[in-house]
Scaffold this active site. Sequence first.
Site, PDB file in Angstrom:
ATOM      1  N   CYS A 150       0.831  -1.210   0.000  1.00 39.49           N
ATOM      2  CA  CYS A 150       0.000   0.000   0.000  1.00 39.49           C
ATOM      3  C   CYS A 150       0.868   1.264   0.000  1.00 39.49           C
ATOM      4  O   CYS A 150       1.882   1.341   0.691  1.00 39.49           O
ATOM      5  CB  CYS A 150      -0.926  -0.012   1.208  1.00 39.49           C
ATOM      6  SG  CYS A 150      -2.074   1.375   1.229  1.00 39.49           S
ATOM      7  N   CYS A 203       0.266   4.825   7.014  1.00 36.67           N
ATOM      8  CA  CYS A 203      -0.414   4.596   8.307  1.00 36.67           C
ATOM      9  C   CYS A 203       0.557   3.861   9.241  1.00 36.67           C
ATOM     10  O   CYS A 203       0.989   2.740   8.954  1.00 36.67           O
ATOM     11  CB  CYS A 203      -1.691   3.798   8.093  1.00 36.67           C
ATOM     12  SG  CYS A 203      -2.713   4.481   6.759  1.00 36.67           S
ATOM     13  N   CYS A 213       0.339   0.080  10.277  1.00 38.84           N
ATOM     14  CA  CYS A 213      -0.113  -0.937   9.317  1.00 38.84           C
ATOM     15  C   CYS A 213       0.985  -1.824   8.753  1.00 38.84           C
ATOM     16  O   CYS A 213       1.995  -1.342   8.215  1.00 38.84           O
ATOM     17  CB  CYS A 213      -0.874  -0.263   8.177  1.00 38.84           C
ATOM     18  SG  CYS A 213      -1.689  -1.481   7.124  1.00 38.84           S
ATOM     19  N   CYS A 258     -16.328  -9.852   5.487  1.00 33.14           N
ATOM     20  CA  CYS A 258     -15.673  -8.559   5.266  1.00 33.14           C
ATOM     21  C   CYS A 258     -14.437  -8.747   4.403  1.00 33.14           C
ATOM     22  O   CYS A 258     -13.560  -9.557   4.742  1.00 33.14           O
ATOM     23  CB  CYS A 258     -15.217  -7.957   6.594  1.00 33.14           C
ATOM     24  SG  CYS A 258     -16.487  -7.910   7.840  1.00 33.14           S
ATOM     25  N   CYS A 305     -19.414  -6.767   3.660  1.00 29.31           N
ATOM     26  CA  CYS A 305     -18.733  -5.541   4.068  1.00 29.31           C
ATOM     27  C   CYS A 305     -17.429  -5.466   3.287  1.00 29.31           C
ATOM     28  O   CYS A 305     -16.765  -6.490   3.094  1.00 29.31           O
ATOM     29  CB  CYS A 305     -18.457  -5.575   5.566  1.00 29.31           C
ATOM     30  SG  CYS A 305     -17.612  -4.098   6.149  1.00 29.31           S
ATOM     31  N   CYS A 320     -19.497   1.142   8.663  1.00 27.73           N
ATOM     32  CA  CYS A 320     -18.792   0.474   9.753  1.00 27.73           C
ATOM     33  C   CYS A 320     -17.570   1.344  10.026  1.00 27.73           C
ATOM     34  O   CYS A 320     -16.688   1.458   9.174  1.00 27.73           O
ATOM     35  CB  CYS A 320     -18.382  -0.930   9.306  1.00 27.73           C
ATOM     36  SG  CYS A 320     -17.258  -1.730  10.454  1.00 27.73           S
ATOM     37  N   ARG A 342     -17.919  -3.743  17.779  1.00 26.96           N
ATOM     38  CA  ARG A 342     -17.126  -4.937  17.447  1.00 26.96           C
ATOM     39  C   ARG A 342     -15.786  -4.912  18.169  1.00 26.96           C
ATOM     40  O   ARG A 342     -14.976  -3.993  17.963  1.00 26.96           O
ATOM     41  CB  ARG A 342     -16.915  -5.001  15.922  1.00 26.96           C
ATOM     42  CG  ARG A 342     -16.245  -6.279  15.442  1.00 26.96           C
ATOM     43  CD  ARG A 342     -16.358  -6.451  13.937  1.00 26.96           C
ATOM     44  NE  ARG A 342     -17.749  -6.430  13.531  1.00 26.96           N
ATOM     45  CZ  ARG A 342     -18.296  -5.523  12.720  1.00 26.96           C
ATOM     46  NH1 ARG A 342     -17.559  -4.587  12.179  1.00 26.96           N
ATOM     47  NH2 ARG A 342     -19.578  -5.553  12.435  1.00 26.96           N
TER      48      ARG A 342
HETATM   49  N1  SAM Z   1      -6.866   0.317   3.225  1.00 26.30           N
HETATM   50  C1  SAM Z   1      -8.116   0.446   3.831  1.00 26.30           C
HETATM   51  C2  SAM Z   1      -8.171   1.560   4.837  1.00 26.30           C
HETATM   52  O1  SAM Z   1      -7.126   2.049   5.258  1.00 26.30           O
HETATM   53  O2  SAM Z   1      -9.277   1.957   5.223  1.00 26.30           O
HETATM   54  C3  SAM Z   1      -8.639  -0.834   4.450  1.00 26.30           C
HETATM   55  C4  SAM Z   1      -7.735  -1.741   5.232  1.00 26.30           C
HETATM   56  S1  SAM Z   1      -7.143  -1.142   6.803  1.00 26.30           S
HETATM   57  C5  SAM Z   1      -5.963  -2.378   7.126  1.00 26.30           C
HETATM   58  C6  SAM Z   1      -8.521  -1.386   7.892  1.00 26.30           C
HETATM   59  C7  SAM Z   1      -8.362  -1.012   9.344  1.00 26.30           C
HETATM   60  O3  SAM Z   1      -7.667  -2.032  10.044  1.00 26.30           O
HETATM   61  C8  SAM Z   1      -7.598   0.235   9.695  1.00 26.30           C
HETATM   62  O4  SAM Z   1      -8.355   1.387   9.520  1.00 26.30           O
HETATM   63  C9  SAM Z   1      -7.280   0.000  11.168  1.00 26.30           C
HETATM   64  O5  SAM Z   1      -8.333   0.478  11.976  1.00 26.30           O
HETATM   65  C10 SAM Z   1      -7.203  -1.516  11.275  1.00 26.30           C
HETATM   66  N2  SAM Z   1      -5.815  -1.955  11.504  1.00 26.30           N
HETATM   67  C11 SAM Z   1      -4.858  -2.072  10.570  1.00 26.30           C
HETATM   68  N3  SAM Z   1      -3.697  -2.461  11.128  1.00 26.30           N
HETATM   69  C12 SAM Z   1      -3.917  -2.603  12.451  1.00 26.30           C
HETATM   70  C13 SAM Z   1      -3.091  -2.970  13.560  1.00 26.30           C
HETATM   71  N4  SAM Z   1      -1.801  -3.240  13.411  1.00 26.30           N
HETATM   72  N5  SAM Z   1      -3.647  -3.020  14.783  1.00 26.30           N
HETATM   73  C14 SAM Z   1      -4.953  -2.724  14.946  1.00 26.30           C
HETATM   74  N6  SAM Z   1      -5.782  -2.361  13.924  1.00 26.30           N
HETATM   75  C15 SAM Z   1      -5.278  -2.287  12.700  1.00 26.30           C
HETATM   76 FE1  SF4 Z   2      -2.917   1.207   3.319  1.00 26.29          FE
HETATM   77 FE2  SF4 Z   2      -2.831   0.014   5.701  1.00 26.29          FE
HETATM   78 FE3  SF4 Z   2      -3.249   2.640   5.540  1.00 26.29          FE
HETATM   79 FE4  SF4 Z   2      -5.185   0.930   4.721  1.00 26.29          FE
HETATM   80  S1  SF4 Z   2      -4.415   1.164   6.798  1.00 26.29           S
HETATM   81  S2  SF4 Z   2      -4.463   2.784   3.665  1.00 26.29           S
HETATM   82  S3  SF4 Z   2      -3.903  -0.731   3.902  1.00 26.29           S
HETATM   83  S4  SF4 Z   2      -1.362   1.548   4.894  1.00 26.29           S
END
Ligand code: SAM
Ligand code: SF4
Length: 330
Positions: A49, A53, A56, A93, A126, A186, A258
């Site tokens: 990606c 973030c 992530c 989902c 979802c 959600c 959730r």
């Molecule tokens: N890329 C999309 C986005 O950013 O909305 C969808 C996927 S993203 C991985 C979905 C959600 O997973 C994030 O908004 C975050 O709340 C959660 N998430 C991702 N990595 C995480 C982590 N290491 N610990 C807890 N929650 C996490």
């Molecule tokens: Fe990309 Fe992870 Fe951020 Fe979603 S949460 S936009 S997958 S870096």
Amino acid sequence: MKMTLTQLRQIYHQPFFELVEAARRVYRQHWSEDEVQLCELLSIKTGGCSEDCAYCAQSARYATGVGAEPLKDLPTVLAAAQEAKARGATRFCMGAAWRGVREGTAQFDAVLEMCRQVSRLGLEVCVTLGLLSAEAARQLKAAGVTAYNHNLDTSPEFYPRIVTTHRFEDRLATIRNAQAAGLAICCGGIIGMGESEEDRLRMLEVLTSLEPPPESVPINCLIPIPGTPLADQPPVDVFELIRLIATTRIALPRAKVRLSAGRTQLSREAQAWCFYAGANSIFFGNKLLTAANPARDDDLELFAELGLRPQPARCDPVRPTASRGTHFND
Ligand code: SAM
Ligand code: SF4
Ligand code: DTB
């Protein structure tokens, strides 16, 4: 209903038992008390990606060991959805590690087809695909999508400390686009990223201002991923988690709350408190998107211990029961 930060503070900072009792009362007014929705999660497009973030595993900017994979094919996704249904999940989902959706691409068309076919299985669908235009949202709705997951993740003030490649406002715009298309939302966040309790309440304040309010609110505890800037964050205090769940239940009585990422770090007792305080949905299955989740058997054993039942499919998957016990298959 929109709540102010002052109101949320008053609720959150009550003596612990009073808060949990108040949340339990609200919960029993709106929900069948012993039911928890099982949602199964599948990463349909993992890693690589563009976004930064800080939590992530799937950002291309951090060496997390999660590589970029192509979009999964339809038969693989459909098989996973069928298995999820057979195991008692009512929501499927699908997550993609995209900054956002690009309409008109073969990839998005393939995702639309996945949504059509999963929805024909009778599952709530979802998707979480990142930022979304109004048109892409309409196409998802037409393809049978029930809900769009797009988390605010934290307060508007703390957000720039976590993500610099898009803005909190971009996320709000996506939520508005999804709502305008008639998708349920959600939307929740992550705790344990270094934010204050005040930041968490600010996030909740924004969530209560959404019209209509979110259909479900995932509360994730940070899973610290080696290689990311948040790798060394200490775990969240469990009482802070329970307080936030209880406050969310009171602020958004009709939302499914959730208990999401991070359950592998919670004891059975801590999870029991979370359910008692109003959590009524979990991600079910050994894996989240890339990280571990409790084994299904362990969850079912805990449910049996606590007298919880998986929530059956409903006539209207979006709304909670107006009164208790009006189940589709009763
Ligand atoms: N890329 C999309 C986005 O950013 O909305 C969808 C996927 S993203 C991985 C979905 C959600 O997973 C994030 O908004 C975050 O709340 C959660 N998430 C991702 N990595 C995480 C982590 N290491 N610990 C807890 N929650 C996490
Ligand atoms: Fe990309 Fe992870 Fe951020 Fe979603 S949460 S936009 S997958 S870096
Ligand atoms: C949400 O709020 N939590 C889920 C789902 N929505 C997509 C994702 C949790 C991801 C946990 C980290 C991982 O598996 O990489």
